[in-house]
Design an enzyme around this catalytic site. Structure first.
Site: not given
Length: 420
Positions: A35, A222, A378, A401
């Site tokens: 990053r 999920k 991620g 996200g």
């Protein structure tokens, strides 16, 4: 369209820039500089324009939440806990400033450990061209406050440090925080950095106007965390490749036996609705046709090949099999755009990494043939890095996200403030 840093005159201006330097730390040492490296092109461009000062701000972890967890663990283990020492070791920006200075080849002045307030005189007193790093923005509760008035208190202070706000922190663009969005209300000009621009240019067209056929690979554990992105992608995709733990909720919804596999029983109706919607929209749903199972979720578990969509009672599915990979190849070979969010197996365990590795190779191969390939999320990013294929993709997103929410079709606060 978003306004970018190249669209404004920076000469002689004070720049306040939000970066995403939320990097993994251990004993005050940066463990992964991805990053930091991603922000350097924007930093160098700004410095090359003859600015007065460039003040950088970022969060690093979630100090209060992380400290609470660490304290709870220490108490459970019967150990003493020094919260101040814990925060110094994991959450201070000073070590990141030192690391950045080495990457830039020039000093980065740390504004002090006493927080982000009251730094205007310090910043304005620096020599022309100075790079300054503020302390962790999340040391202040106002940064993440739900009440806009509370966020505005910190935002106004941060805004006083610059004439132009540059947002290059895509990883936090989905957060309506003081340093990512509220600050724009109090700065005359707000623009995006090169990283933000690149992320938006690759991810937004997937939702709005992708080059078709668009194939989406959606994996992970999920269904509940991917419902919105699945529904969004149904509008433009020719096929949805569904893998990972979430595939077993879909397989069970179709009536297949899933053994001990991870299944969200409360999402079975949702899975059926998505299957029905895909059928109505003539979007192909690609689920595993064979798999690799094990009797337990463990890196030492013995892999068992299962040449069926049905799993025996004693096994859980941890990877896809060779027939599924072959099916993936057929589907992906037709794509002009591929978006990949989530692994198709437990790639962290070497015995169950083959499926995800093969997907990474297939996506890389299509890139070489001119397909636009975007890796977001991620775990997907971790996978392409593990298999040393990140540089073979068109774009690997830096935001987990944020990528997901953009693919869901949502408007992200940190992007919206940079709109023209």
């Amino acid at each position: 369209m978003i306004k970018t840093v190249t669209s404004v005159d920076l000469k002689g201006k004070r720049i306040i820039m939000r970066v995403d330097f939320n990097v993994p730390m251990k004993d005050g040492v940066v463990q992964d500089d991805t990053r930091i490296t991603a922000a350097i092109p924007t930093i160098n461009y700004i410095l090359g324009q003859g600015v007065k000062t460039l003040t950088l701000m970022s969060h690093l972890g979630d100090p209060s939440k992380d400290a609470a967890k660490a304290r709870e663990k220490a108490e459970k283990d019967g150990k003493s806990f020094d919260e101040a020492a814990y925060i110094r070791g994991k959450h201070r920006m000073a070590p990141v400033a030192e690391y950045l200075a080495k990457k830039l080849g020039k000093p980065v002045v740390f504004a002090g450990e006493d927080g982000c307030y009251g730094k205007k005189a310090f910043i304005d007193g620096q020599a022309a061209g100075t790079v300054i790093m503020l302390e962790n923005t999340r040391f202040h509760k106002e940064e993440t406050a739900k009440d806009a008035a509370d966020r505005d208190k910190l935002a106004k202070e941060l805004a006083s440090y610059g004439d132009i706000f540059v947002n290059d922190a895509f990883g936090t663009a989905h957060r309506d925080h003081a340093s990512t969005a509220s600050i724009a209300k109090f700065v005359p000009v707000s623009v995006a950095g090169f990283l933000m621009e690149k992320e938006v240019n690759y991810l937004e067209p997937i939702v709005t106007s992708p080059k078709k056929p668009l194939i989406a690979i959606i994996g992970g554990a999920k269904v509940s965390s991917k419902i919105a992105v699945l529904e969004s992608l149904l509008k433009n995709a020719a096929a949805l490749v569904i893998g990972g733990g979430m595939a077993y909720t879909f397989l069970k919804a179709q009536g297949h036996k899933v053994g001990k596999s991870l299944v969200e029983d409360d999402q079975l109706d949702t899975a059926r609705k998505i299957l029905d919607a895909a059928k109505a929209a003539k979007v192909e749903i690609v689920l595993p046709v064979d798999q690799v199972g094990a009797d337990k979720f463990d890196s030492a578990a013995v892999p068992v090949a299962v040449d069926s969509q049905d799993l025996p009672d004693g096994l859980m599915g941890l990877d896809v099999g060779p027939k599924t990979v072959a099916r993936y190849q057929e589907v992906l070979s037709t794509a002009r755009t591929i978006v990949w969010n989530g692994p198709v197996g437990v790639f962290e365990f070497d015995a169950f990494a083959r499926g995800t590795e093969e997907v990474a190779k297939l996506v890389a191969e299509t890139t070489s043939k001119g397909t636009i390939t975007v890796v977001g999320g991620g775990d997907s990013v971790a996978a392409v890095n593990k298999f040393h294929l990140a540089d073979k993709m068109s774009h690997v997103s830096t935001g987990g996200g944020a990528s997901l929410e953009l693919l869901e079709g949502k408007k992200l606060p940190g992007i919206e403030v940079c709109r023209g």
